[in-house]
Design a protein around this motif. Structure first.
Motif, PDB file in Angstrom:
ATOM      1  N   ARG A 196       5.586  -2.666  -1.773  1.00  0.00           N
ATOM      2  CA  ARG A 196       4.466  -2.919  -2.226  1.00  0.00           C
ATOM      3  C   ARG A 196       4.287  -2.187  -3.563  1.00  0.00           C
ATOM      4  O   ARG A 196       3.420  -2.450  -4.469  1.00  0.00           O
ATOM      5  CB  ARG A 196       3.319  -2.723  -1.136  1.00  0.00           C
ATOM      6  N   PHE A 197       4.710  -0.779  -3.417  1.00  0.00           N
ATOM      7  CA  PHE A 197       4.184  -0.185  -4.486  1.00  0.00           C
ATOM      8  C   PHE A 197       5.617   0.281  -5.493  1.00  0.00           C
ATOM      9  O   PHE A 197       5.797   1.132  -6.045  1.00  0.00           O
ATOM     10  CB  PHE A 197       3.996   1.401  -3.929  1.00  0.00           C
ATOM     11  N   THR A 198       6.314  -0.942  -5.629  1.00  0.00           N
ATOM     12  CA  THR A 198       7.605  -0.778  -6.342  1.00  0.00           C
ATOM     13  C   THR A 198       7.272  -0.606  -7.814  1.00  0.00           C
ATOM     14  O   THR A 198       7.679   0.392  -8.596  1.00  0.00           O
ATOM     15  CB  THR A 198       8.578  -2.119  -6.354  1.00  0.00           C
ATOM     16  N   GLY A 199       6.151  -1.450  -8.168  1.00  0.00           N
ATOM     17  CA  GLY A 199       5.979  -1.375  -9.603  1.00  0.00           C
ATOM     18  C   GLY A 199       5.330  -0.052 -10.138  1.00  0.00           C
ATOM     19  O   GLY A 199       5.889   0.696 -10.961  1.00  0.00           O
ATOM     20  N   ALA A 200       4.462   0.707  -9.164  1.00  0.00           N
ATOM     21  CA  ALA A 200       3.806   1.883  -9.530  1.00  0.00           C
ATOM     22  C   ALA A 200       5.008   2.955  -9.703  1.00  0.00           C
ATOM     23  O   ALA A 200       4.951   3.999 -10.417  1.00  0.00           O
ATOM     24  CB  ALA A 200       2.809   2.114  -8.435  1.00  0.00           C
TER      25      ALA A 200
END
Length: 242
Positions: A196-200
């Motif tokens: 879920r937080f790959t981009g961040a």
């Protein structure tokens, strides 16, 4: 001891009572002291009795036994005239020892109470100071940051532009590398769903990498200006890997 006296024949009993008269009352005194010290009561009263009266009572019991037993030796002493004043001086020393013991105990209690009050005051001041520091910490940190940021001579325009460029460059690299990283994670996980937080997380690491590269460039420039060849080689190697 009294049961043993009762077993003595009647003609000798009166003589025995007369002989042990100096010692007959001591066991009763000891029993009275025992009942006094071990009588139930408040804990502070029991502690005070043991603290202030136990050792004087033991001294009195020992002194009474020694004094009463010495009575039987008076007929056989050659210096009985000097013995009686010596015994009286010994009793005076015992009374003086008890008095000094009580004075010392009161002084000890006074010092202990003073130490406890001082330590409690110190702890209270320490706790209040910690609370004050915690309450004032945001204001202190804000003041220090404001003082540092608005210090004359700092190129704030260049610094803000550099930070903006790092943020922009990290965003561009994140947008470019996001499909590759997503595909790699999908292959590793074994499915199409990615974290879920790959981009961040990717953006955060790229931002650190970009800012670190500019920091290395600044360090390289300082090393060239100061002709520090060791740092020049190190920074060149780091820049090649970055």
């Amino acid at each position: 001891m009294f049961e043993l006296i009762q077993r003595i024949p009647e003609p000798w009993r009166q003589l025995t009572d007369l002989l042990i008269a100096p010692l007959a009352w001591i066991p009763r005194m000891q029993h009275t002291l025992w009942d006094f010290f071990f009588a139930p009561g408040p804990w502070w009263l029991v502690a005070a009795k043991f603290l202030f009266l136990l050792f004087p009572a033991l001294l009195v019991v020992a002194a009474v036994w020694c004094t009463q037993l010495s009575i039987y030796t008076l007929p056989f002493r050659s210096g009985r005239v000097q013995f009686i004043p010596t015994m009286m001086l010994t009793w005076w020393d015992a009374v003086r020892a008890v008095w000094l013991y009580w004075v010392g105990m009161f002084r000890f209690i006074g010092v202990a109470l003073g130490w406890a009050v001082t330590f409690s005051t110190f702890v209270a001041k320490l706790v209040l100071e910690v609370i004050r520091q915690i309450v004032l910490m945001p204001f202190t940190m804000t003041g220090r940051m404001t003082e540092t940021y608005f210090r004359p001579g700092v190129p704030w325009v260049a610094f803000v532009m550099l930070v903006f460029w790092c943020v922009l460059e990290a965003a561009i690299f994140s947008y470019t590398l996001m499909p590759t990283v997503t595909e790699l994670l999908a292959d590793l996980v074994g499915g199409d769903s990615t974290a879920r937080f790959t981009g961040a997380i990717l953006y955060f690491f790229l931002l650190l990498l970009v800012m670190g590269s500019f920091a290395c460039v600044q360090t390289l420039m300082d090393a060239v200006r100061k002709r520090e060849w060791k740092f020049i080689v190190q920074m060149v190697v780091v820049e090649l890997f970055v």
